[in-house]
Write a protein that holds these residues in place. Structure first.
Motif, PDB file in Angstrom:
ATOM      1  N   PHE A 145       0.680  -1.216   0.129  1.00  0.00           N
ATOM      2  CA  PHE A 145      -0.050  -0.126   0.179  1.00  0.00           C
ATOM      3  C   PHE A 145       0.885   1.298   0.080  1.00  0.00           C
ATOM      4  CE2 PHE A 145      -2.587   3.530   2.089  1.00  0.00           C
ATOM      5  CZ  PHE A 145      -3.532   2.994   1.495  1.00  0.00           C
ATOM      6  N   PRO A 146       0.435   2.288  -0.835  1.00  0.00           N
ATOM      7  CA  PRO A 146      -0.542   2.464  -1.491  1.00  0.00           C
ATOM      8  C   PRO A 146      -0.532   2.185  -2.964  1.00  0.00           C
ATOM      9  CG  PRO A 146       0.386   4.493  -1.218  1.00  0.00           C
ATOM     10  CD  PRO A 146       1.347   3.643  -0.611  1.00  0.00           C
ATOM     11  N   SER A 147       0.511   1.651  -3.368  1.00  0.00           N
ATOM     12  CA  SER A 147       0.515   0.957  -4.868  1.00  0.00           C
ATOM     13  C   SER A 147      -0.720   0.359  -5.018  1.00  0.00           C
ATOM     14  CB  SER A 147       2.133   0.304  -5.278  1.00  0.00           C
ATOM     15  OG  SER A 147       2.050  -0.744  -4.601  1.00  0.00           O
ATOM     16  N   THR A 148      -0.902  -0.756  -4.206  1.00  0.00           N
ATOM     17  CA  THR A 148      -2.241  -1.662  -4.521  1.00  0.00           C
ATOM     18  C   THR A 148      -2.754  -1.798  -3.002  1.00  0.00           C
ATOM     19  OG1 THR A 148      -1.145  -3.635  -3.585  1.00  0.00           O
ATOM     20  CG2 THR A 148      -0.992  -2.964  -6.062  1.00  0.00           C
ATOM     21  N   SER A 149      -3.979  -2.212  -2.905  1.00  0.00           N
ATOM     22  CA  SER A 149      -4.786  -2.218  -1.809  1.00  0.00           C
ATOM     23  C   SER A 149      -4.338  -3.653  -0.927  1.00  0.00           C
ATOM     24  CB  SER A 149      -6.208  -2.367  -2.022  1.00  0.00           C
ATOM     25  OG  SER A 149      -6.804  -3.305  -2.756  1.00  0.00           O
ATOM     26  N   ASN A 150      -3.727  -4.502  -1.695  1.00  0.00           N
ATOM     27  CA  ASN A 150      -3.593  -5.900  -1.112  1.00  0.00           C
ATOM     28  C   ASN A 150      -1.980  -6.239  -1.865  1.00  0.00           C
ATOM     29  OD1 ASN A 150      -3.208  -8.625  -0.548  1.00  0.00           O
ATOM     30  ND2 ASN A 150      -5.560  -8.696  -0.234  1.00  0.00           N
ATOM     31  N   ALA A 151      -1.056  -6.337  -1.024  1.00  0.00           N
ATOM     32  CA  ALA A 151       0.351  -6.646  -1.605  1.00  0.00           C
ATOM     33  C   ALA A 151       0.583  -8.004  -1.866  1.00  0.00           C
ATOM     34  CB  ALA A 151       1.345  -6.095  -0.599  1.00  0.00           C
ATOM     35  N   MET A 152      -0.339  -8.979  -1.384  1.00  0.00           N
ATOM     36  CA  MET A 152      -0.331 -10.569  -1.705  1.00  0.00           C
ATOM     37  C   MET A 152      -0.500 -10.898  -3.188  1.00  0.00           C
ATOM     38  SD  MET A 152      -1.943 -11.641   1.794  1.00  0.00           S
ATOM     39  CE  MET A 152      -1.928 -13.398   1.068  1.00  0.00           C
ATOM     40  N   TYR A 153      -0.993  -9.931  -3.977  1.00  0.00           N
ATOM     41  CA  TYR A 153      -1.436 -10.371  -5.133  1.00  0.00           C
ATOM     42  C   TYR A 153      -0.792  -9.516  -6.535  1.00  0.00           C
ATOM     43  CZ  TYR A 153      -4.713 -13.316  -2.444  1.00  0.00           C
ATOM     44  OH  TYR A 153      -5.007 -14.256  -1.528  1.00  0.00           O
ATOM     45  N   THR A 154      -1.150  -9.947  -7.562  1.00  0.00           N
ATOM     46  CA  THR A 154      -0.592  -9.212  -8.667  1.00  0.00           C
ATOM     47  C   THR A 154      -1.855  -9.038  -9.671  1.00  0.00           C
ATOM     48  OG1 THR A 154       0.710  -9.425 -10.757  1.00  0.00           O
ATOM     49  CG2 THR A 154       0.207 -11.512  -9.869  1.00  0.00           C
ATOM     50  N   SER A 155      -1.998  -7.951 -10.591  1.00  0.00           N
ATOM     51  CA  SER A 155      -2.845  -7.862 -11.446  1.00  0.00           C
ATOM     52  C   SER A 155      -2.598  -8.230 -12.727  1.00  0.00           C
ATOM     53  CB  SER A 155      -3.509  -6.340 -11.429  1.00  0.00           C
ATOM     54  OG  SER A 155      -2.498  -5.340 -11.748  1.00  0.00           O
ATOM     55  N   VAL A 156      -1.308  -8.506 -12.942  1.00  0.00           N
ATOM     56  CA  VAL A 156      -0.702  -8.815 -14.296  1.00  0.00           C
ATOM     57  C   VAL A 156       0.097 -10.157 -14.067  1.00  0.00           C
ATOM     58  CG1 VAL A 156       0.880  -8.222 -16.397  1.00  0.00           C
ATOM     59  CG2 VAL A 156      -0.496  -6.576 -15.062  1.00  0.00           C
ATOM     60  N   GLY A 157      -0.204 -11.180 -15.083  1.00  0.00           N
ATOM     61  CA  GLY A 157       0.661 -12.196 -15.169  1.00  0.00           C
ATOM     62  C   GLY A 157      -0.253 -13.544 -14.690  1.00  0.00           C
ATOM     63  N   ALA A 158       0.177 -14.860 -14.843  1.00  0.00           N
ATOM     64  CA  ALA A 158      -0.745 -16.014 -14.551  1.00  0.00           C
ATOM     65  C   ALA A 158      -1.169 -15.944 -13.275  1.00  0.00           C
ATOM     66  CB  ALA A 158       0.271 -17.137 -15.042  1.00  0.00           C
ATOM     67  N   THR A 159      -0.576 -15.528 -12.157  1.00  0.00           N
ATOM     68  CA  THR A 159      -1.158 -15.735 -10.785  1.00  0.00           C
ATOM     69  C   THR A 159      -1.974 -14.609 -10.625  1.00  0.00           C
ATOM     70  OG1 THR A 159       1.049 -14.386 -10.058  1.00  0.00           O
ATOM     71  CG2 THR A 159       1.195 -16.924 -10.048  1.00  0.00           C
ATOM     72  N   ALA A 160      -2.314 -13.739 -11.325  1.00  0.00           N
ATOM     73  CA  ALA A 160      -3.488 -12.824 -11.197  1.00  0.00           C
ATOM     74  C   ALA A 160      -4.809 -13.506 -10.969  1.00  0.00           C
ATOM     75  CB  ALA A 160      -3.581 -11.743 -12.411  1.00  0.00           C
ATOM     76  N   ILE A 161      -4.972 -14.806 -11.424  1.00  0.00           N
ATOM     77  CA  ILE A 161      -6.227 -15.727 -11.177  1.00  0.00           C
ATOM     78  C   ILE A 161      -6.330 -15.913  -9.827  1.00  0.00           C
ATOM     79  CG2 ILE A 161      -4.796 -18.028 -11.626  1.00  0.00           C
ATOM     80  CD1 ILE A 161      -7.095 -18.915 -13.194  1.00  0.00           C
ATOM     81  N   ASP A 162      -5.155 -15.850  -8.814  1.00  0.00           N
ATOM     82  CA  ASP A 162      -5.258 -16.050  -7.410  1.00  0.00           C
ATOM     83  C   ASP A 162      -6.153 -15.314  -6.750  1.00  0.00           C
ATOM     84  OD1 ASP A 162      -3.746 -18.541  -7.830  1.00  0.00           O
ATOM     85  OD2 ASP A 162      -2.000 -17.300  -7.181  1.00  0.00           O
ATOM     86  N   ARG A 163      -6.516 -14.199  -7.249  1.00  0.00           N
ATOM     87  CA  ARG A 163      -7.054 -13.094  -6.368  1.00  0.00           C
ATOM     88  C   ARG A 163      -8.543 -13.568  -6.397  1.00  0.00           C
ATOM     89  NH1 ARG A 163      -6.249  -8.179 -10.195  1.00  0.00           N
ATOM     90  NH2 ARG A 163      -6.615  -9.589 -11.543  1.00  0.00           N
ATOM     91  N   PHE A 164      -9.242 -14.385  -7.235  1.00  0.00           N
ATOM     92  CA  PHE A 164     -10.719 -14.499  -7.439  1.00  0.00           C
ATOM     93  C   PHE A 164     -10.659 -16.102  -7.185  1.00  0.00           C
ATOM     94  CE2 PHE A 164      -9.573 -11.316 -10.735  1.00  0.00           C
ATOM     95  CZ  PHE A 164     -10.116 -10.307  -9.860  1.00  0.00           C
ATOM     96  N   LEU A 165      -9.924 -16.910  -6.379  1.00  0.00           N
ATOM     97  CA  LEU A 165     -10.313 -18.166  -5.913  1.00  0.00           C
ATOM     98  C   LEU A 165      -9.996 -18.327  -4.445  1.00  0.00           C
ATOM     99  CD1 LEU A 165      -7.641 -19.804  -8.543  1.00  0.00           C
ATOM    100  CD2 LEU A 165     -10.288 -19.947  -8.508  1.00  0.00           C
ATOM    101  N   ARG A 166     -10.788 -19.280  -3.734  1.00  0.00           N
ATOM    102  CA  ARG A 166     -10.447 -19.662  -2.455  1.00  0.00           C
ATOM    103  C   ARG A 166     -10.563 -20.986  -2.335  1.00  0.00           C
ATOM    104  NH1 ARG A 166     -15.013 -21.344   0.265  1.00  0.00           N
ATOM    105  NH2 ARG A 166     -16.925 -21.139  -0.732  1.00  0.00           N
ATOM    106  N   PRO A 167      -9.739 -21.533  -1.369  1.00  0.00           N
ATOM    107  CA  PRO A 167      -9.318 -23.073  -1.046  1.00  0.00           C
ATOM    108  C   PRO A 167     -10.688 -23.727  -0.477  1.00  0.00           C
ATOM    109  CG  PRO A 167      -8.495 -21.935   0.567  1.00  0.00           C
ATOM    110  CD  PRO A 167      -8.955 -20.681  -0.405  1.00  0.00           C
TER     111      PRO A 167
END
Length: 528
Positions: free
Chosen positions: A472-494
């Motif tokens: 923060f404040p570059s993003t609201s959640n530093a655990m994730y990326t908005s570009v690249g293959a792992t951007a998909i993880d933002r919208f998943l839960r185990p």
């Protein structure tokens, strides 16, 4: 394609009745006459959200091969729009045609990347710990884990990327790849472009026989539509690229819900560039020229624009400054995306210029009568002034930067510790700088999501290893990326399944492994 000015709600074309809005050409400073877009409100949000909720279980249960083919069809449909899409995006943004052609390539490329990610199935993170009935003192049940999508996602298009961070951009592509229906709020700066791409997605939904609620495109006042979308109980996550003010407003709304939801907001970054002494001694002029090119690329309207340069004072920094001045003084003024962005750029650069202890080092060519055009600017100050003046650490969002002269590496470290969270941090280093770089790296790792050496941050590769995020404040959640293959993880839960019969398990967890996935079985990778 004949543009109609209608919203796309599921399979329907809907004209809003909350007023009208026309697209705007920033290069001519005039509205684009046709079409007039009918603006929606809470009623259209309700329709889109209800359709998305209805579509969710059917869409997420569709075979992975079908989901991947759907993403590829969207990419094909966008390419089939041909020059008409580029021409409309150029008219609405003022961005050069070549830049937009490259952005289209990135847009379809990331859709195809996510199709590959879906087919691979690794994103499911399937893990199996088989039952151990004979374990003492207690038996272990059969435990199996896989990820599922959160639910429908609201996506807000960005002003500075009418294709790659917009209707079919990274947020939409990664959410659809995760198995989540998407509702896009079109950005007012590129209404026609949004309609064209939205229709390409709508047609792909129909072509694959998917539920119509998998995709909707809404048009309307940002605050009215945005708040209604984030507040709707059917929406389970938000993707946003834009200003800090806008991102924080969405975050506040999401956290005020009876059921708070995650907001993945990319907001502001000045992307510090550290010039270490060895690099300056060997190639200060080359670094200065390359910096000027990065600073002015796309009128500086990149979230990764290098807005802060830091170095220890000396002959090497003087040579860098001279080279940057020579390159920037002839830089042509460039049309900015909107009059509002142009006004904000003028205001922010004026505030920096007026700050105590700041000198305007160079200014690019005058804009003359060219409307909404930004002049390149480079300011210089010292480390003590930067530490004392918050305005010098703010984002100017345009072709402007501040050079900070430090007295020593220790002072550079002090400035690095002072910086807010960033998307990127860059080191220009030679072999002689290794010890200094080693001291800076732990600080930069805490401050940024991507650390570069001997380059500039304005290129963001779409691939598996990319991180486009940060503290923060570059993003609201530093655990994730908005570009690249792992951007998909933002919208998943185990989800863990305990002792569930085989016929009720997701395919990814069945003993026969019908998807032929690599899975973690008893802690070891296996394809069984």
């Amino acid at each position: 394609m004949n543009l109609t000015g209608e919203m796309l709600i599921g399979a329907s074309f809907v004209r809003g009745n909350q007023g009208t809005q026309r697209a705007f050409n920033p290069a001519t400073n005039q509205e684009i006459a046709e079409p007039a877009y009918g603006m929606g409100g809470a009623q259209e949000v309700e329709q889109a959200a209800a359709l998305a909720a209805k579509a969710f279980d059917a869409y997420r249960s569709a075979p992975l091969t079908k989901r991947a083919a759907f993403l590829e069809t969207i990419a094909d449909n966008i390419m089939a729009l041909g020059d008409a899409l580029i021409e409309r995006a150029h008219a609405e943004s003022g961005l050069p045609v070549a830049r937009l052609q490259g952005e289209r390539g990135r847009t379809v490329g990331q859709l195809r990347l996510f199709a590959q990610v879906v087919r691979d199935g690794h994103f499911l993170r399937a893990a199996i710990d088989p039952a151990l009935p004979g374990r003492e003192p207690l038996p272990r049940p059969d435990l199996r884990l896989a990820k599922i999508p959160l639910g429908p996602v609201a996506v807000f298009g960005a002003s500075n990327f009418p294709l790659a961070f917009s209707v079919a951009g990274g947020d939409t592509a990664s959410a659809l790849a995760a198995g989540a229906p998407v509702i896009v709020k079109a950005h007012s700066a590129h209404l026609g472009t949004s309609e064209m791409v939205g229709r390409a997605i709508q047609q792909a939904v129909a072509a694959h026989g998917l539920p119509e609620g998998v995709f909707s495109l809404l048009i309307g006042a940002g605050r009215q539509i945005g708040e209604a979308l984030v507040a709707h109980p059917a929406v389970k996550a938000v993707g946003f690229t834009g200003s800090r003010q806008g991102g924080l407003a969405l975050l506040k709304a999401a956290n005020s819900r009876p059921e708070p939801i995650p907001v993945y907001a990319e907001m502001s970054s000045i992307n510090p560039v550290f010039l270490l002494p060895g690099a300056l001694a060997s190639r200060a002029e080359a670094i200065g020229k390359a910096f000027a090119a990065s600073l002015t690329l796309g009128a500086g309207q990149f979230c990764t624009n290098p807005g802060l340069v830091l170095a220890v004072e000396g002959a090497g920094l003087d040579r860098f400054m001279a080279a940057a001045k020579e390159a920037l003084c002839g830089a042509a003024a460039q049309t900015m995306l909107t009059p509002g962005i142009h006004d904000a750029y003028r205001s922010s650069t004026s505030a920096v210029r007026s700050a105590e202890g700041v000198t305007e080092w160079v200014r690019g060519s005058d804009a003359g009568t060219q409307p909404n055009a930004a002049q390149a600017m480079l300011f210089v100050t010292d480390a003590a002034r930067l530490l004392a003046s918050p305005v010098l650490g703010g984002e100017m969002f345009g072709p402007a930067a501040v050079v900070v002269r430090a007295r020593s590496l220790d002072e550079l470290l002090q400035v690095a510790e002072h910086l807010e969270g960033q998307l990127t941090a860059t080191l220009h280093i030679d072999a002689a700088d290794s010890d200094d770089a080693r001291r800076l790296l732990p600080v930069l790792e805490r401050k940024a999501g991507r650390i570069l050496a001997n380059g500039f941050p304005t290129g963001v590769e779409v691939c598996h290893a990319m991180v486009h995020g940060g503290p923060f404040p570059s993003t609201s959640n530093a655990m994730y990326t908005s570009v690249g293959a792992t951007a998909i993880d933002r919208f998943l839960r185990p989800v863990c399944y305990q002792d569930l019969p085989q016929e009720l398990l997701p395919q990814a967890l069945q003993a026969s492994n019908p998807l032929r996935l690599w899975r973690l079985v008893d802690g070891a990778p296996a394809r069984m």
